[in-house]
Design a protein around this motif. Sequence first.
Motif, PDB file in Angstrom:
ATOM      1  N   GLU A  60       0.824  -1.221   0.000  1.00  0.00           N
ATOM      2  CA  GLU A  60       0.000   0.000   0.000  1.00  0.00           C
ATOM      3  C   GLU A  60       0.854   1.265   0.000  1.00  0.00           C
ATOM      4  O   GLU A  60       0.362   2.344  -0.289  1.00  0.00           O
ATOM      5  CB  GLU A  60      -0.979  -0.013   1.184  1.00  0.00           C
ATOM      6  CG  GLU A  60      -0.389   0.268   2.550  1.00  0.00           C
ATOM      7  CD  GLU A  60       0.506  -0.848   3.108  1.00  0.00           C
ATOM      8  OE1 GLU A  60       1.149  -0.602   4.149  1.00  0.00           O
ATOM      9  OE2 GLU A  60       0.589  -1.951   2.529  1.00  0.00           O
ATOM     10  N   ARG A  61       2.139   1.118   0.296  1.00  0.00           N
ATOM     11  CA  ARG A  61       3.032   2.287   0.307  1.00  0.00           C
ATOM     12  C   ARG A  61       3.946   2.322  -0.909  1.00  0.00           C
ATOM     13  O   ARG A  61       4.888   3.099  -0.976  1.00  0.00           O
ATOM     14  CB  ARG A  61       3.868   2.285   1.598  1.00  0.00           C
ATOM     15  CG  ARG A  61       3.022   2.685   2.816  1.00  0.00           C
ATOM     16  CD  ARG A  61       3.620   2.172   4.096  1.00  0.00           C
ATOM     17  NE  ARG A  61       4.919   2.764   4.385  1.00  0.00           N
ATOM     18  CZ  ARG A  61       5.710   2.355   5.386  1.00  0.00           C
ATOM     19  NH1 ARG A  61       5.327   1.358   6.171  1.00  0.00           N
ATOM     20  NH2 ARG A  61       6.868   2.934   5.592  1.00  0.00           N
ATOM     21  N   PHE A  62       3.664   1.467  -1.867  1.00  0.00           N
ATOM     22  CA  PHE A  62       4.436   1.487  -3.114  1.00  0.00           C
ATOM     23  C   PHE A  62       3.502   1.866  -4.264  1.00  0.00           C
ATOM     24  O   PHE A  62       2.409   1.336  -4.381  1.00  0.00           O
ATOM     25  CB  PHE A  62       5.065   0.118  -3.395  1.00  0.00           C
ATOM     26  CG  PHE A  62       5.811   0.102  -4.699  1.00  0.00           C
ATOM     27  CD1 PHE A  62       7.138   0.509  -4.756  1.00  0.00           C
ATOM     28  CD2 PHE A  62       5.170  -0.258  -5.880  1.00  0.00           C
ATOM     29  CE1 PHE A  62       7.808   0.541  -5.973  1.00  0.00           C
ATOM     30  CE2 PHE A  62       5.842  -0.221  -7.098  1.00  0.00           C
ATOM     31  CZ  PHE A  62       7.161   0.175  -7.141  1.00  0.00           C
ATOM     32  N   PHE A  63       3.950   2.797  -5.100  1.00  0.00           N
ATOM     33  CA  PHE A  63       3.120   3.256  -6.209  1.00  0.00           C
ATOM     34  C   PHE A  63       3.816   2.995  -7.532  1.00  0.00           C
ATOM     35  O   PHE A  63       4.918   3.502  -7.792  1.00  0.00           O
ATOM     36  CB  PHE A  63       2.812   4.757  -6.064  1.00  0.00           C
ATOM     37  CG  PHE A  63       2.044   5.070  -4.818  1.00  0.00           C
ATOM     38  CD1 PHE A  63       0.666   4.909  -4.778  1.00  0.00           C
ATOM     39  CD2 PHE A  63       2.700   5.494  -3.668  1.00  0.00           C
ATOM     40  CE1 PHE A  63      -0.051   5.177  -3.615  1.00  0.00           C
ATOM     41  CE2 PHE A  63       1.998   5.758  -2.501  1.00  0.00           C
ATOM     42  CZ  PHE A  63       0.615   5.604  -2.479  1.00  0.00           C
ATOM     43  N   SER A  64       3.153   2.211  -8.364  1.00  0.00           N
ATOM     44  CA  SER A  64       3.660   1.970  -9.708  1.00  0.00           C
ATOM     45  C   SER A  64       3.161   3.101 -10.597  1.00  0.00           C
ATOM     46  O   SER A  64       1.964   3.347 -10.686  1.00  0.00           O
ATOM     47  CB  SER A  64       3.136   0.622 -10.202  1.00  0.00           C
ATOM     48  OG  SER A  64       3.574   0.427 -11.520  1.00  0.00           O
ATOM     49  N   VAL A  65       4.082   3.813 -11.217  1.00  0.00           N
ATOM     50  CA  VAL A  65       3.691   5.003 -11.976  1.00  0.00           C
ATOM     51  C   VAL A  65       3.988   4.887 -13.467  1.00  0.00           C
ATOM     52  O   VAL A  65       3.953   5.873 -14.191  1.00  0.00           O
ATOM     53  CB  VAL A  65       4.357   6.277 -11.403  1.00  0.00           C
ATOM     54  CG1 VAL A  65       3.674   6.704 -10.128  1.00  0.00           C
ATOM     55  CG2 VAL A  65       5.836   6.067 -11.162  1.00  0.00           C
TER      56      VAL A  65
END
Lengths: 318, 277
Positions: A46-51
Motif C-alpha cells: 500500500e506504500r508502493f506506487f507503480s507510476v
Amino acid sequence: MDKKATRDGFGEGLLALGDTHPDVVALSGDLEDSARASAFKKKYPERFFSVGIAEQDAVGTAAGLAMEGKIPYVCSFAQFITGKTLEQLRMAVCYQNVPVKVIGSHGGLSVGADGATAEALEEFTHMRSLPRMTVIAPCDALEAKRAAIAIADWPAPVFMRLGRAPVNFITSESTPFEIGKANVMRDGADLTIVACGQMVEHSLLAADTLAGQGIQARVINLHTIKPIDAEKIIAAAKETGAILTVEEHNVLGGMGSAVAEVVVQNHPVPMRFHGIQDTFGTSGDPADLLKAFKLMPEDIVSEAQELLKLKQSFSVAK
Amino acid sequence: MSPSPQVSELKQVANELRKTILKTIAHAGSGHPGGSLSMVELIVGLYWYALKHDPKNPEWSERDILLLSKGHACPAQYTAMAYQGYFPMEELKTLRRYPTRLQGHPERGKLPGIEMSSGSLGQGLSMANGIAMADRLNKRDRRIYCIMGDGEIQEGQVWEAAMTAPHHNLSSVTAIVDANQLQQNGPVKNNQGIEPLADKWKAFGWHTIEIDGQDIEQVIKAYDECKTIKDKPQAIIARTKKGAGVSFMELNPAWHGVAPKPDELEKALAELEAAAN
C-alpha cells in the motif's frame, strides 16, 4: 566479505525504513527490481506506487506525496530519473522544497553491456546545480544502506547515485557516516585523492601502490558531493598541497568541479580531474569498461604522478 | 427563468473580480490578462461555492486543495483570495514587485493559501495525484482540484498523469481544463490541435463533463456532479474564451501576456461596469 552492489545496500536500507518510518513511500516506473525497491514493494504494497514508464509524472507525483508529509523514494535508473526530469526536479521538488528522495541506480559505467544510453555520466552536474538539492554517491553497499536510512530524516530533496555492479566493502559499521561530512579513509601529506562511489576503493588501492614508491596520498571519500565538506577539502589543500579528483562521471561540472570550487576560492593548489573526459560510455563488461576509460587503480597512480610533477613545478616557480 | 439568487450573486462576484484583475495587472505593468479572465467563473465557482476552505486558517487540515497548474493566470487566483480575506486587498498592488508574496507565478510557502508552485506548465496534475495518494494513506477525505490551460495540456506529462489517476482510482481528483482556445501565439488548434478533448479524457478513464465555462450555473453544477463520483477521477472541460468579459480582449491572442495601458484599462472597466448593470 563478498562483493555487493550499492543498489543492493540501498534496497536493504529502504526495507528497514518501512518499519521505522511509516511516512516513507516508494514509487517506480517498472524499474523497482533494477533499483532494488522490490522488497519494500512486497512488504508494504500500500506504500508502493507503480507510476508507469513516465519519469516526469513519477517525480511530480512524488512531489505531491511529499507536499502532504510523506517521504517519497522515487527509484529508477540514474540517467532517466535525472535526465528526463530536470524541470520537474527543479520546480516541483527543489523550488517547492519538498523532501523527495531521487534514487538513481545504474550510475556510471557499471551498467556495462546495456551501453551508453543507460550509463549515467552527467547527473552530478545536473543535480548539484539545483538549489536545495543534496547529492550523495555511496562508495559501497554498507554506506549505501546507511545513506538510504539517513536521507529519510534529512529535511531536503536528495539525489543518490547507486551502481549496478557488485563492489567490495571498504567501510564498516564503525566508519562514520554523516551527510555532508567527508571521510578521510587514509592519511597522507604528499597529495590528496578525493573520490566518490566505486572510485574510493580504486583510489585506496592506488594509494597503496604510491606508498610503495614513497608517496603518501591522503584519500577522501566524498560521499556527499553537495553540501560539500569544505572544511576537509581546505585542510587537504593546505596540508598536502595538491588534489586529484576521481569520479565515474564526466569531469565537466561533476564532483571534481565541486571540489575545485572550494579549493580555488580558499587555498588554490594544483589539481587534476580524473574521470570521464567529456564523452559517452559504451557497451562492455563493467570491469573492461573501467579499464577502457582508465578508471583503474593504476590509472589513478599515473594521474597522481602527473599531479606531483605539477606540484613540483609550482613550488619551483614560487 | 431568472437565475437563482446564488447564481446572480456569483455573476456579480465574477464581474467584480474581472475589474480587479485588470486593475491589478495594469498596476503591475505586466502579467497575463487573457488566461486570467477566461477562468474567472471557474475560480469563483471554487472559492465561493465548491471549495472547502478557510481564509483565516489556510492550513486547516480539512480543507480542499486547489492547484493552479496554469500558473500564469495567478492574478485571478490572487484577486479571488484577496476578496475572500486571505490577505488585504491593498496587497494586490505588490503583484510582481520585489519583495512581494504575490510572485509572477505562484510560489508555495510564500503566500498562505497557495498550495503549489507553478509556472512551468504541465506539472500540476501529477502533484494532485500525489496529494490524493497521500490522502488515501492518511485516511483524509477531501478533494483536490487542478486547473490547467488548453495550451498547457500539449505537455506530455499531463497525459502521463492522466493515466496515473484512473490507474490508482484517485476519485478525489478533479482536473479542470480552461479551454480558452488560444495560446501565446494564436489558436491552440493551429499550434498543435488537442481535440477531441472530452473524448480524450473519457478514453483515459476520467468521468468527463463538458460545460460552458463562462456560465457560472453550469460551473457549479459540474462541481456538484464531481463530488458524487466515487469510482474515478473527474475532468471538467470548460469551454471558455481567452480574455472573456472585455470585447477587445476576447479571443485575441495579443492579450496573452501584456498589461492594459491606462486608456485600455479605462475602456475595459467601463465595459465591465456596463455589463454589471
